[in-house]
Design an enzyme around this catalytic site. Structure first.
Site, short mmCIF file in Angstrom:
data_model
loop_
_atom_site.label_atom_id
_atom_site.label_comp_id
_atom_site.label_asym_id
_atom_site.label_seq_id
_atom_site.Cartn_x
_atom_site.Cartn_y
_atom_site.Cartn_z
CB CYS A 41 5.48 -5.85 9.26
SG CYS A 41 6.60 -5.12 10.43
CD GLU A 74 -2.47 -1.23 2.63
OE1 GLU A 74 -3.05 -0.15 3.34
OE2 GLU A 74 -2.65 -2.24 2.97
CB CYS A 128 2.23 6.96 3.96
SG CYS A 128 2.34 5.79 4.73
CB CYS A 150 0.22 -3.05 13.39
SG CYS A 150 0.79 -2.37 11.76
CB CYS A 164 0.04 0.55 9.00
SG CYS A 164 1.57 1.13 8.92
CB CYS A 204 2.60 -3.56 16.59
SG CYS A 204 4.48 -2.53 16.62
N1 SAH Z 1 7.48 -0.71 11.56
C1 SAH Z 1 7.69 1.37 11.48
C2 SAH Z 1 6.86 1.93 10.59
C3 SAH Z 1 5.44 1.75 9.95
S1 SAH Z 1 4.21 1.50 10.42
C4 SAH Z 1 7.12 1.96 13.05
O1 SAH Z 1 6.34 0.90 13.46
O2 SAH Z 1 7.40 2.91 13.12
C5 SAH Z 1 3.79 3.30 11.38
C6 SAH Z 1 2.73 3.81 12.60
O3 SAH Z 1 1.58 4.05 12.16
C7 SAH Z 1 3.90 3.32 13.18
O4 SAH Z 1 4.37 4.71 14.17
C8 SAH Z 1 2.80 2.63 13.88
O5 SAH Z 1 3.08 2.02 15.45
C9 SAH Z 1 1.53 3.07 13.77
N2 SAH Z 1 0.36 1.97 13.99
C10 SAH Z 1 0.17 1.33 13.08
N3 SAH Z 1 -1.34 0.59 13.50
C11 SAH Z 1 -2.14 1.96 13.50
C12 SAH Z 1 -2.86 1.73 14.24
N4 SAH Z 1 -4.08 1.07 14.11
N5 SAH Z 1 -3.81 2.59 14.76
C13 SAH Z 1 -2.33 4.32 15.26
N6 SAH Z 1 -1.26 4.09 14.83
C14 SAH Z 1 -0.82 2.78 13.98
#
Ligand code: SAH
Length: 347
Positions: free
Chosen positions: A110, A90, A103, A117, A330, A114
């Protein structure tokens, strides 16, 4: 085996043309065409037909197929792109007062795990090549006929878990012979891979480093971000301080507010104590309930959290959330489409 010509650095392309044709200047011409998003060597009108044929024997030019395009009310455009091997990623194009920002993804899926995510459900399929990361910038600009001035590496994947390809991409997107986007207009976001942050500090690239912190301490971070079991809170902040010393550019901390998990006043106060004195900015983001289980904090709570950070001496803003009506968080679109294919409900 032919390789994707967009994986080559400009200097490597020069080397190729010197060795094969004794014509260094050809690299400039070809690199420029690639940055304009051409899909074949025959479109490069300032090189001969014979050279175009020979180039296509050594290389191929990668492209991205638009599988889905969603436009939100605020003009955020989300693309679901298909790569050459059928995998999907994406990219999101956003419009701000100061220009357009994209972005982009760095991996297919990944491995970071987390809990909030959507990108990590199903794990990492593979790393993106440097050229595939670059394609998201140059081909989106071409398809939409726009100029892109800022890049955030905040799409699917963990950039520092695909280190070599990401650095290669950064060098090429910044190269004066191509689209030449300044490092100061690029943000790299990481969940906190300490060894990667230390390596990046040595690259002398004045990027904005963005740390997905999302917690005020190890206990809470361990609950939502498995990476925290490998690198503790203290180790992570240590790496950020070293980065700051080396690089001097303000670091950004992302803090996603999850109801009843990390949004209490004592969490805000603890965060202030941890980040005090650091050249940084805290971005508060209401969690996008992409995986259903975690709820965002309510607006009143978010504002109170921000006030406490500011009172504690931190620079803190609430992220403007763009594109929530189009699954723009994301990995959400990729995930939803995979579920549709399987005939299930998106998670
Ligand atoms: N792996 C990297 C970059 C990708 S995620 C990282 O972790 O920074 C980009 C951002 O979106 C990160 O800050 C991540 O924690 C956040 N993110 C992912 N899922 C999310 C969600 N459901 N709500 C809000 N932020 C989210």
């Amino acid at each position: 085996m032919k390789q994707n010509i967009k994986n080559l650095l400009f200097s490597e392309l020069e080397e190729y043309f010197v060795q094969k044709y004794r014509q260094k200047f050809r690299a400039k011409q070809v690199f420029k065409w690639l940055s304009l998003g051409v899909s074949s060597f025959t479109e490069m009108t300032d090189i001969s037909k014979k050279m175009a044929e020979e180039l296509s024997e050594d290389f191929y030019i990668s492209t991205l197929k638009v599988l889905k395009k969603e436009v939100s009310k605020d003009k955020t455009v989300k693309f679901l792109y298909e790569l050459g091997d059928g995998n999907t990623i994406e990219s999101v194009l956003m419009e701000y007062k100061h220009g357009r920002s994209i972005c982009i993804s760095t991996q297919v899926g990944c491995n970071m795990g987390c809990t909030f995510c959507a990108s990590t459900v199903g794990g990492k399929v593979r790393d993106l090549e440097a050229g595939e990361i670059l394609d998201q910038v140059i081909l989106t600009a071409r398809y939409e006929n726009v100029k892109i001035s800022n890049i955030v590496l905040m799409g699917i994947g963990e950039p520092l878990d695909n280190y070599e390809n990401v650095i290669r991409f950064l060098k090429n997107v910044n190269d004066e012979h191509g689209i030449n986007i300044g490092y100061r207009h690029i943000s790299l976001s990481t969940c906190g891979l300490v060894d990667g942050i230390d390596r990046l500090a040595e690259e002398e690239m004045p990027l904005t480093l963005s740390i997905s912190l999302h917690a005020p301490n190890d206990t809470i971070r361990n609950r939502t971000m498995p990476v925290s079991k490998k690198y503790s809170y203290g180790e992570l902040l240590g790496a950020v301080k070293r980065y700051l010393q080396k690089n001097g550019r303000r670091v950004s901390f992302e803090y996603t507010l999850i109801k009843d998990v990390n949004d209490k006043p004592e969490h805000a106060r603890e965060l202030c104590r941890n980040l005090k004195g650091m050249l940084c900015h805290v971005n508060l983001i209401p969690v996008n309930p992409a995986r259903g289980t975690l709820a965002p904090s309510d607006v009143k709570h978010i504002h109170h959290f921000q006030e406490l950070l500011i009172a504690g001496g931190l620079n803190a803003t609430i992220r403007r959330t763009l594109g929530t009506d189009i699954n723009a968080a994301c990995g959400q679109l990729r995930r939803a489409t995979q579920q549709e294919k399987k005939g299930g409900e998106p998670q």
